[in-house]
Design an enzyme around this catalytic site. Structure first.
Site, PDB file in Angstrom:
ATOM      1  N   TYR A  45     -13.272  -8.340 -15.763  1.00  0.00           N
ATOM      2  CA  TYR A  45     -14.346  -9.174 -15.340  1.00  0.00           C
ATOM      3  C   TYR A  45     -15.450  -8.870 -15.792  1.00  0.00           C
ATOM      4  O   TYR A  45     -16.432  -9.751 -15.525  1.00  0.00           O
ATOM      5  CB  TYR A  45     -13.891  -9.515 -13.752  1.00  0.00           C
ATOM      6  CG  TYR A  45     -12.837 -10.329 -13.521  1.00  0.00           C
ATOM      7  CD1 TYR A  45     -12.860 -11.556 -13.189  1.00  0.00           C
ATOM      8  CD2 TYR A  45     -11.491  -9.929 -13.372  1.00  0.00           C
ATOM      9  CE1 TYR A  45     -12.089 -12.288 -12.602  1.00  0.00           C
ATOM     10  CE2 TYR A  45     -10.512 -10.790 -13.112  1.00  0.00           C
ATOM     11  CZ  TYR A  45     -10.944 -11.856 -12.704  1.00  0.00           C
ATOM     12  OH  TYR A  45      -9.691 -12.729 -12.297  1.00  0.00           O
ATOM     13  N   LYS A  98      -2.817   0.934 -11.566  1.00  0.00           N
ATOM     14  CA  LYS A  98      -1.771   1.006 -12.666  1.00  0.00           C
ATOM     15  C   LYS A  98      -2.113   2.225 -13.467  1.00  0.00           C
ATOM     16  O   LYS A  98      -2.329   2.222 -14.617  1.00  0.00           O
ATOM     17  CB  LYS A  98      -1.817  -0.226 -13.569  1.00  0.00           C
ATOM     18  CG  LYS A  98      -0.587  -0.289 -14.501  1.00  0.00           C
ATOM     19  CD  LYS A  98       0.723  -0.692 -13.816  1.00  0.00           C
ATOM     20  CE  LYS A  98       1.884  -0.769 -15.080  1.00  0.00           C
ATOM     21  NZ  LYS A  98       3.210  -0.784 -14.204  1.00  0.00           N
ATOM     22  N   ASP A 120       2.322  -3.239  -9.876  1.00  0.00           N
ATOM     23  CA  ASP A 120       3.555  -3.920  -9.740  1.00  0.00           C
ATOM     24  C   ASP A 120       4.342  -3.815  -8.609  1.00  0.00           C
ATOM     25  O   ASP A 120       4.868  -4.753  -8.217  1.00  0.00           O
ATOM     26  CB  ASP A 120       3.909  -3.777 -11.323  1.00  0.00           C
ATOM     27  CG  ASP A 120       4.114  -2.483 -11.617  1.00  0.00           C
ATOM     28  OD1 ASP A 120       3.755  -1.597 -11.131  1.00  0.00           O
ATOM     29  OD2 ASP A 120       5.434  -2.309 -12.191  1.00  0.00           O
ATOM     30  N   ASP A 159      -7.640  -9.983  -7.647  1.00  0.00           N
ATOM     31  CA  ASP A 159      -7.128 -11.300  -7.913  1.00  0.00           C
ATOM     32  C   ASP A 159      -5.736 -11.767  -7.942  1.00  0.00           C
ATOM     33  O   ASP A 159      -5.399 -12.464  -6.892  1.00  0.00           O
ATOM     34  CB  ASP A 159      -7.669 -11.636  -9.283  1.00  0.00           C
ATOM     35  CG  ASP A 159      -8.408 -13.014  -9.205  1.00  0.00           C
ATOM     36  OD1 ASP A 159      -8.151 -14.035  -8.245  1.00  0.00           O
ATOM     37  OD2 ASP A 159      -8.812 -13.632 -10.263  1.00  0.00           O
TER      38      ASP A 159
END
Length: 420
Positions: A159, A229, A283, A307
């Site tokens: 972002y 991640k 995930d 988000d």
């Protein structure tokens, strides 16, 4: 204070900073609070939220002097620009504000005004509490298990907006540098390519994680989970995880324990006076939101992960129409709902204003008006549980009374009067 494109209310006083080190505010009985109604359905939910927040303030012996600001479509109509400098300056100087949704086009067009405001005001923590309200239909069996607060880093990650469009000289320069100077000569496919850069800094990570841990301590939460991640993006998201643990050890070791310590020293049963700091792969975390909902209290994560996670969590408690949020910097707050502007419903007086109202509740808590904030939540919950709902919830329940946006707000105000 004087502005060309903002009218300052005659009544009310500005909120000032009482303690620069802690970010504590000096809040008058009638603070001046800027408001942006927003694009699309913002014209409906903005005034509805104002009405409810006014009622809660008045019921607790206070009042709000609203300062109307413009951004997005309303600013283009009045001033032929998307985000007037006076709008940003007014929020910066008055410290606490609330806004409705602003439209961000997909693909071509201007960049997100929401992101622009967060960057210009250095609102580095996007905070989204997710909790179920009695009476709201949910796709899960026990939505009350969800009571989580997502701290999403607001200024970095993808972002940050460092990206280069396919076919430009800039993207070709970046591609050549990556291939020829950095040695990734067989990584990028031939043909048109867009390239983005994902910055994750120690500074940005640590101030976000500090805020999340301090919130957990202050609000008697059991755990803070760093979501990343890092198994794949080792030097960005992996670094976020490592820096998060570092700031915990540097500043909070006397009141926190890691998950390893939880099992090695306490056999999985944490003492009442400590916060467990742990981490999860992003995930897997999306799965655990559903399968182990009650194990998570406070989440600290990067911009994109936050988000995804907050939207997924919002689905479990009935959808984004009731999901509040706010952006925090040091001594500043800009409250905003999680949902978008839904332009096809603009001006129809039919959408659910709960998310905007409950975002205002976060703002009231930040002001220290906890009694008013509690009134807002209780009144909203009683209104919904009585079956008085807007069309989105009415179509999911049996019976009940379908009301317009403005009528829903009026019903919440009546509940506030009854409860006060």
């Amino acid at each position: 204070m004087s502005y060309e494109k903002v009218e300052v209310p005659e009544d009310g006083e500005p909120i000032t900073l009482a303690d620069e080190e802690t970010g504590a505010l000096d809040v008058p009985e009638t603070p001046i609070i800027p408001i942006i109604h927003g694009d699309g359905i913002g014209r409906d939910v903005g005034p509805a939220a104002q009405q409810v927040l006014d009622a809660a303030a008045e019921a607790t012996g206070r009042s709000i002097a609203w300062m109307r600001l413009y951004a997005g479509a309303s600013a283009r109509e009045k001033y032929d620009e998307n985000l007037p400098d006076d709008t940003v300056r007014a929020i910066r100087e008055h410290r606490v504000a609330i806004k409705g949704p602003l439209t961000t086009p997909v693909g071509a067009g201007f960049r997100s005004l929401n992101v622009a405001l967060r960057k210009k005001l250095d609102l580095y923590a996007n905070v989204r509490p997710t909790y179920h309200l009695d009476g709201v239909p949910s796709p899960v069996t026990d939505p009350s298990q969800m009571d989580m607060v997502n701290f999403r880093e607001n200024t970095e990650d993808v972002y940050a907006g460092i990206e280069f469009e396919a076919g430009t000289d800039e993207v070709q320069q970046v591609k050549e540098f990556v291939e020829e100077e950095m040695g990734f000569d067989s990584t990028i496919h031939d043909g048109p390519v867009g390239i983005g850069i994902k910055p994750i800094t120690e500074f940005g990570t640590k101030r976000l994680v500090r805020r999340a841990i301090e919130y957990a301590i202050a609000n008697d939460r059991d755990s803070v989970t760093l979501v990343h991640k890092g198994n794949i993006m080792k030097f960005t998201e992996g670094a976020f995880r490592d820096w998060g643990y570092e700031v915990d050890e540097e500043k909070y070791a006397d009141v926190t324990i890691t998950e390893d310590e939880l099992w090695d020293e306490y056999d999985g049963e944490a003492p009442d006076d400590v916060v467990v700091v742990k981490d999860r792969i992003a995930d897997n975390m999306l799965q655990q939101l559903l399968t182990r909902t009650g194990e998570y209290d406070v989440i600290a994560t990067m911009n994109l992960n936050g988000d995804y996670l907050s939207d997924a969590a919002g689905a479990q408690i009935g959808g984004l129409g009731i999901a509040p949020g706010a952006n925090f910097g040091d001594g500043r707050c800009l409250a905003e709902p999680v949902h978008g502007s839904a332009p096809k419903y603009a001006g129809e007086n039919k959408v659910n204003p709960t998310a905007m109202i409950l975002s205002g509740r976060i703002m009231l808590e930040y002001l220290g008006w906890n009694d008013a904030a509690d009134l807002v939540r209780e009144a909203v919950e009683e209104t919904i549980s009585s079956g008085t709902v807007t069309y989105d919830l009415h179509r999911q329940i049996e019976g009940g009374t379908k009301v317009a946006t403005s009528e829903f707000a009026e019903n919440v105000v009546e509940k506030i009067h009854d409860l006060a």
